[in-house]
Design an enzyme around this catalytic site. Structure first.
Site, short mmCIF file in Angstrom:
data_model
loop_
_atom_site.label_atom_id
_atom_site.label_comp_id
_atom_site.label_asym_id
_atom_site.label_seq_id
_atom_site.Cartn_x
_atom_site.Cartn_y
_atom_site.Cartn_z
N ALA A 62 -29.53 -16.23 36.51
CA ALA A 62 -30.27 -15.17 37.19
C ALA A 62 -29.64 -13.83 36.81
O ALA A 62 -28.46 -13.77 36.47
CB ALA A 62 -30.18 -15.38 38.69
N GLY A 107 -28.67 -20.06 36.65
CA GLY A 107 -30.12 -20.31 36.56
C GLY A 107 -30.55 -20.79 35.19
O GLY A 107 -31.58 -21.46 35.05
N GLU A 110 -29.96 -24.36 35.28
CA GLU A 110 -30.94 -24.90 36.23
C GLU A 110 -32.32 -25.02 35.57
O GLU A 110 -33.06 -25.97 35.83
CB GLU A 110 -30.98 -24.03 37.49
CG GLU A 110 -29.69 -24.17 38.28
CD GLU A 110 -29.57 -23.17 39.41
OE1 GLU A 110 -29.64 -21.95 39.15
OE2 GLU A 110 -29.43 -23.60 40.57
N GLU A 130 -21.78 -19.92 39.82
CA GLU A 130 -22.14 -19.05 40.96
C GLU A 130 -20.99 -18.86 41.94
O GLU A 130 -20.86 -17.80 42.56
CB GLU A 130 -23.36 -19.63 41.70
CG GLU A 130 -24.68 -19.45 40.97
CD GLU A 130 -25.01 -20.60 40.00
OE1 GLU A 130 -24.09 -21.38 39.66
OE2 GLU A 130 -26.17 -20.69 39.60
N1 CAA Z 1 -27.24 -11.26 34.45
C1 CAA Z 1 -27.32 -10.01 33.94
N2 CAA Z 1 -26.71 -9.62 32.82
C2 CAA Z 1 -25.97 -10.54 32.18
C3 CAA Z 1 -25.82 -11.84 32.63
C4 CAA Z 1 -26.50 -12.21 33.83
N3 CAA Z 1 -26.47 -13.46 34.33
N4 CAA Z 1 -24.99 -12.51 31.80
C5 CAA Z 1 -24.65 -11.66 30.84
N5 CAA Z 1 -25.23 -10.44 31.06
C6 CAA Z 1 -25.10 -9.22 30.26
C7 CAA Z 1 -23.74 -8.59 30.41
O1 CAA Z 1 -23.67 -7.80 31.58
C8 CAA Z 1 -23.64 -7.79 29.13
O2 CAA Z 1 -24.41 -6.62 29.28
P1 CAA Z 1 -23.70 -5.17 28.95
O3 CAA Z 1 -23.40 -5.25 27.47
O4 CAA Z 1 -24.80 -4.21 29.29
O5 CAA Z 1 -22.49 -5.08 29.79
C9 CAA Z 1 -24.39 -8.67 28.12
O6 CAA Z 1 -25.20 -9.56 28.89
C10 CAA Z 1 -23.46 -9.52 27.27
O7 CAA Z 1 -22.62 -10.25 28.14
P2 CAA Z 1 -21.02 -10.32 27.97
O8 CAA Z 1 -20.51 -9.07 27.36
O9 CAA Z 1 -20.45 -10.75 29.27
O10 CAA Z 1 -20.92 -11.50 26.87
P3 CAA Z 1 -19.70 -12.50 26.66
O11 CAA Z 1 -20.03 -13.25 25.40
O12 CAA Z 1 -18.41 -11.77 26.74
O13 CAA Z 1 -19.75 -13.53 27.90
C11 CAA Z 1 -20.84 -15.02 29.44
C12 CAA Z 1 -20.83 -14.40 28.02
C13 CAA Z 1 -19.61 -15.92 29.61
C14 CAA Z 1 -22.11 -15.86 29.54
C15 CAA Z 1 -20.81 -13.90 30.49
O14 CAA Z 1 -21.81 -12.95 30.16
C16 CAA Z 1 -21.09 -14.37 31.88
O15 CAA Z 1 -20.21 -14.93 32.50
N6 CAA Z 1 -22.33 -14.13 32.38
C17 CAA Z 1 -22.67 -14.47 33.75
C18 CAA Z 1 -22.94 -15.95 33.88
C19 CAA Z 1 -23.24 -16.26 35.33
O16 CAA Z 1 -22.42 -16.03 36.20
N7 CAA Z 1 -24.43 -16.81 35.59
C20 CAA Z 1 -24.86 -17.14 36.95
C21 CAA Z 1 -25.74 -16.03 37.47
S1 CAA Z 1 -26.13 -16.24 39.18
C22 CAA Z 1 -27.35 -17.41 39.20
O17 CAA Z 1 -27.82 -17.86 38.18
C23 CAA Z 1 -27.82 -17.82 40.57
C24 CAA Z 1 -28.82 -18.92 40.57
O18 CAA Z 1 -28.51 -20.07 40.77
C25 CAA Z 1 -30.22 -18.63 40.37
#
Ligand code: CAA
Length: 255
Positions: A62, A107, A110, A130
């Site tokens: 998400a 997500g 998921e 999460e």
């Molecule tokens: N939402 C919004 N933006 C996201 C994102 C997310 N889930 N995941 C990555 N991005 C964005 C980052 O903010 C970044 O944008 P900026 O360059 O503008 O800062 C861009 O994508 C690239 O990401 P990273 O620089 O972090 O890339 P990385 O290769 O260093 O790391 C990653 C990759 C490990 C996937 C890391 O991005 C990360 O941990 N992302 C979040 C993953 C996460 O926590 N997902 C769960 C979301 S909550 C959810 O999904 C609830 C549900 O059940 C519905």
């Protein structure tokens, strides 16, 4: 548009394409996905493949930037909408295969779990992180993950938020196969293992197995008997059995 719907041979291919956010599921992307699922449902595709654009991600979950500051009512509405969009995959006439080409987190995993099957590239990384955000999964992860990998493994992944690599994912049943080469082509090759059979029987078999997980064995057997009876009444069943007796290949017509 952050979602592309294309056709490869007899298959529909959905590509999530929001690479600046690692294909994260914003509210707008979820709305687009709902519309595209309707288009796929109305098409004559034999199976649906879902993948992510770019070299890094299937889908990073998400959109975290949209998650904070929501009221309880907004959160409940939005999470229910996300769940409903992903649940639509179960009601499509055709099976779906997630071609996991990179990160599949939150997500994103998921979404893959809501597909009928999952194939991952050897470098894919998957998890439900999460908990690290002070949240819990909301698009079906707490329900579909234990059904795929069992209660203890699911709880371990959800409570620790740890990342699972492709090899482990294969071993624990989180994915069905590791892709040898391009993941979409691998998914297409995999889907060819069933896509030539009649859609009514394929759909009834998917329903019987999915519903088995919601019911007791006794009720599940009743469901199987009902769906088996329905399948036996289709023209495809008549054709399949005639073809066997006439020692020829069946020509299924999805009727
Ligand atoms: N939402 C919004 N933006 C996201 C994102 C997310 N889930 N995941 C990555 N991005 C964005 C980052 O903010 C970044 O944008 P900026 O360059 O503008 O800062 C861009 O994508 C690239 O990401 P990273 O620089 O972090 O890339 P990385 O290769 O260093 O790391 C990653 C990759 C490990 C996937 C890391 O991005 C990360 O941990 N992302 C979040 C993953 C996460 O926590 N997902 C769960 C979301 S909550 C959810 O999904 C609830 C549900 O059940 C519905």
């Amino acid at each position: 548009m952050s979602i592309h719907l294309t056709r490869q041979h007899e298959f529909a291919v959905i590509t999530l394409d929001r690479q600046e956010a690692l294909n994260a599921l914003s509210a707008a992307v979820l709305r687009e996905l709902a519309q595209v699922f309707d288009q796929v449902a109305a098409s004559d595709a034999r199976a649906l493949i879902i993948t992510g654009a770019g070299p890094k991600a299937f889908c990073a979950g998400a959109d975290i930037k949209e998650l904070s500051g929501r009221s309880l009512t907004e959160q409940r509405r939005d999470v229910a909408f996300g769940q409903a969009v992903l649940a639509r995959l179960d009601t499509l006439p055709m099976a779906s295969v997630a071609a996991i080409n990179g990160y599949a987190f939150g997500g994103g995993l998921e979404l893959a779990l809501a597909c009928t099957f999952r194939i991952a590239v050897p470098t894919a990384k998957m998890g439900l992180p999460e908990i690290k955000l002070g949240l819990i999964p909301g698009y079906g992860g707490t329900q579909r993950l234990p059904r795929a990998v069992g209660e203890a493994r699911a709880l371990e992944m959800i409570l620790s938020g740890r990342t699972v690599e492709a090899e482990e994912a294969l071993r624990i049943g989180l994915v069905h196969r590791i892709a040898d080469g391009d993941p979409v082509q691998a998914a297409i090759g995999f889907a060819r293992g069933f896509s030539g059979f009649g859609l009514p029987a394929l759909r009834l078999a998917r329903d019987a197995v999915k519903r088995a997980l919601d019911f007791s064995l006794h009720e599940g057997l009743n469901i199987e008997a009902d769906l088996n009876t329905l399948a036996s009444q289709t023209q495809d069943a008549e054709e399949g059995m005639s073809a066997f007796m006439q020692k020829r290949k069946p020509r299924f017509k999805d009727r």
